[in-house]
Design an enzyme around this catalytic site. Sequence first.
Site, PDB file in Angstrom:
ATOM      1  N   GLY A  14      35.096  33.924  39.749  1.00 22.54           N
ATOM      2  CA  GLY A  14      36.883  33.632  38.950  1.00 22.54           C
ATOM      3  C   GLY A  14      37.903  34.127  40.912  1.00 22.54           C
ATOM      4  O   GLY A  14      37.129  33.834  42.197  1.00 22.54           O
ATOM      5  N   ARG A  41      28.600  31.934  30.516  1.00 20.37           N
ATOM      6  CA  ARG A  41      29.167  30.339  30.994  1.00 20.37           C
ATOM      7  C   ARG A  41      28.692  30.003  32.190  1.00 20.37           C
ATOM      8  O   ARG A  41      28.796  29.187  32.227  1.00 20.37           O
ATOM      9  CB  ARG A  41      30.511  30.672  31.079  1.00 20.37           C
ATOM     10  CG  ARG A  41      31.435  30.356  29.515  1.00 20.37           C
ATOM     11  CD  ARG A  41      32.681  30.000  29.035  1.00 20.37           C
ATOM     12  NE  ARG A  41      33.981  31.462  30.440  1.00 20.37           N
ATOM     13  CZ  ARG A  41      34.268  32.612  29.436  1.00 20.37           C
ATOM     14  NH1 ARG A  41      33.826  32.433  28.653  1.00 20.37           N
ATOM     15  NH2 ARG A  41      34.598  33.131  29.700  1.00 20.37           N
ATOM     16  N   ARG A 101      44.866  51.217  35.033  1.00 24.02           N
ATOM     17  CA  ARG A 101      45.322  51.655  36.615  1.00 24.02           C
ATOM     18  C   ARG A 101      46.355  53.151  36.331  1.00 24.02           C
ATOM     19  O   ARG A 101      46.510  54.257  36.644  1.00 24.02           O
ATOM     20  CB  ARG A 101      46.338  50.811  37.187  1.00 24.02           C
ATOM     21  CG  ARG A 101      45.878  49.919  37.452  1.00 24.02           C
ATOM     22  CD  ARG A 101      46.714  48.770  37.141  1.00 24.02           C
ATOM     23  NE  ARG A 101      45.999  47.359  38.261  1.00 24.02           N
ATOM     24  CZ  ARG A 101      46.428  46.426  38.179  1.00 24.02           C
ATOM     25  NH1 ARG A 101      47.622  46.027  37.379  1.00 24.02           N
ATOM     26  NH2 ARG A 101      45.889  45.675  38.432  1.00 24.02           N
ATOM     27  N   CYS A 131      48.889  42.919  42.042  1.00 20.10           N
ATOM     28  CA  CYS A 131      49.080  42.593  43.352  1.00 20.10           C
ATOM     29  C   CYS A 131      50.541  42.737  43.568  1.00 20.10           C
ATOM     30  O   CYS A 131      50.618  42.384  45.047  1.00 20.10           O
ATOM     31  CB  CYS A 131      48.981  40.889  43.150  1.00 20.10           C
ATOM     32  SG  CYS A 131      49.400  39.791  41.934  1.00 20.10           S
ATOM     33  N   SER A 161      48.780  32.033  42.003  1.00 18.78           N
ATOM     34  CA  SER A 161      47.044  32.205  42.032  1.00 18.78           C
ATOM     35  C   SER A 161      46.993  33.632  41.512  1.00 18.78           C
ATOM     36  O   SER A 161      46.259  34.392  40.733  1.00 18.78           O
ATOM     37  CB  SER A 161      46.467  32.420  43.101  1.00 18.78           C
ATOM     38  OG  SER A 161      47.216  33.038  44.235  1.00 18.78           O
ATOM     39  N   GLY A 162      48.356  34.554  41.473  1.00 17.25           N
ATOM     40  CA  GLY A 162      48.399  35.750  40.727  1.00 17.25           C
ATOM     41  C   GLY A 162      47.875  35.508  39.302  1.00 17.25           C
ATOM     42  O   GLY A 162      47.631  36.605  38.614  1.00 17.25           O
ATOM     43  N   ARG A 249      58.095  33.815  39.045  1.00 16.13           N
ATOM     44  CA  ARG A 249      57.003  33.227  39.677  1.00 16.13           C
ATOM     45  C   ARG A 249      57.816  31.710  40.205  1.00 16.13           C
ATOM     46  O   ARG A 249      59.241  31.396  40.480  1.00 16.13           O
ATOM     47  CB  ARG A 249      56.687  32.729  38.522  1.00 16.13           C
ATOM     48  CG  ARG A 249      55.130  31.472  38.711  1.00 16.13           C
ATOM     49  CD  ARG A 249      53.752  32.905  39.686  1.00 16.13           C
ATOM     50  NE  ARG A 249      53.540  33.952  37.910  1.00 16.13           N
ATOM     51  CZ  ARG A 249      52.559  34.798  37.952  1.00 16.13           C
ATOM     52  NH1 ARG A 249      52.520  34.912  39.132  1.00 16.13           N
ATOM     53  NH2 ARG A 249      52.083  34.992  37.101  1.00 16.13           N
ATOM     54  N   HIS A 256      52.092  36.817  47.529  1.00 20.57           N
ATOM     55  CA  HIS A 256      53.110  36.836  46.669  1.00 20.57           C
ATOM     56  C   HIS A 256      54.166  37.255  47.848  1.00 20.57           C
ATOM     57  O   HIS A 256      53.855  37.676  49.378  1.00 20.57           O
ATOM     58  CB  HIS A 256      52.795  38.306  46.077  1.00 20.57           C
ATOM     59  CG  HIS A 256      52.249  38.040  45.163  1.00 20.57           C
ATOM     60  ND1 HIS A 256      51.820  36.472  44.656  1.00 20.57           N
ATOM     61  CD2 HIS A 256      51.675  38.810  44.211  1.00 20.57           C
ATOM     62  CE1 HIS A 256      51.467  37.143  43.300  1.00 20.57           C
ATOM     63  NE2 HIS A 256      51.536  37.956  42.877  1.00 20.57           N
TER      64      HIS A 256
END
EC number: 1.2.1.11
Length: 351
Positions: A14, A41, A101, A131, A161-162, A249, A256
């Site tokens: 990923g 996969r 978390r 992130c 990409s977050g 975003r 970020h």
Amino acid sequence: MSRKPTLAVVGATGAVGTVMLQILSQHADIWGEIRLVASPRSAGRKLAVRGAEVEVLALGEEVFDGVDIALFDVPDDVSAQWAPIATAKGVVVVDNSAAFRMDPDVPLVVPEVNPHAARVRPRGIVANPNCTTLSMIVAIGALHAEFGLRELIVSSYQAVSGAGRDGVDTLRRQLSLVAGGELGTSPGDVRRAVGDDTGPFPAPVALNVVPWAGSLKDDGWSSEEMKVRDESRKILGLPALRVAATCVRVPVITTHSLTVHARFEDEVTVDRAREILATAPGVVLFDDPAAGEFPTPADVVGTDPTWVGRVRRALDDPTALELFVCGDNLRKGAALNTVQIAELVAAEFTV
Ligand SMILES: NC(=O)c1ccc[n+]([C@@H]2O[C@H](COP(=O)([O-])OP(=O)(O)OC[C@H]3O[C@@H](n4cnc5c(N)ncnc54)[C@H](OP(=O)(O)O)[C@@H]3O)[C@@H](O)[C@H]2O)c1
């Protein structure tokens, strides 16, 4: 025990997993075997780590046999299901998802801020913060240690990409559809150009900003905004910290950025804040507006530290600072912090 621990990277294919393999290849090699795992996969694919090609295994109970530490870079539901299976085999799991978390029996660790917390693992799991929180918390933690934090008001400018590989693919596809034209001059022209499929985002992200990240929670807050609040409180050990976040975003691939209004117990000075930020481990102070020097995602991407600029005292509150912070969401915001936690835990195997 004194031996090199065996590591598994679950989700090695990923967005976060890919950066994880780069970091494992760059850091001092403290590991014995490194096992790479993803979904069925990807089974049989070969990925490079530490200069060698390693075959990807499909996630299953047997991949945890003989593993000491497993890094999980997979969706929440996959972590929720498989981390307990790994810990039942004696594996210490460092989990990048949101699954654990806020579990009171799972420490949420940033090595520069609360490294001691990684040693107490009632469930055999250590969680890695989200992130957006991670992109600011090293700098905030350093200021808190000196001034005593009371309140955070933040706005994020979050990279695509977050939202994983899908987020990156979506922005790149949209950029190719809007490039070179006269778009962005009338309502809906960007929407028509990019089409109905806006990927993981609720609106076009090319030539746009989207005031939304995550899923809808109570009273109009997004899950990402709640994570910034809940996770900052837990990492800093300040359960009553006042936090207001607005997550946005922007059309940036990786890194970020956040504006931060941080209010402290007593009066602050910019000079002392700058001294703290200039010497804090994991922080780079880059702040000379007269010379055009402040962090931007295009310059920060691919680097490890939290970059801080635009340090000012609030005009109307001598106890508050205003900052602009940038951090690579795939490095410190995800893979790097996870590897740092794993290295802390690995040290227990070698003493
Ligand atoms: N992106 C960020 O900035 C960021 C930051 C902090 C935390 N995180 C968290 O880190 C985790 C990974 O995020 P990402 O952005 O790397 O996502 P991603 O790019 O979509 O990658 C997901 C990874 O999970 C694997 N996977 C998916 N379903 C699976 C299954 N059923 N069994 C085994 N493996 C499976 C995928 O394997 P295949 O390739 O085989 O499908 C892939 O390796 C998420 O929990 C995310 O919230 C992300």
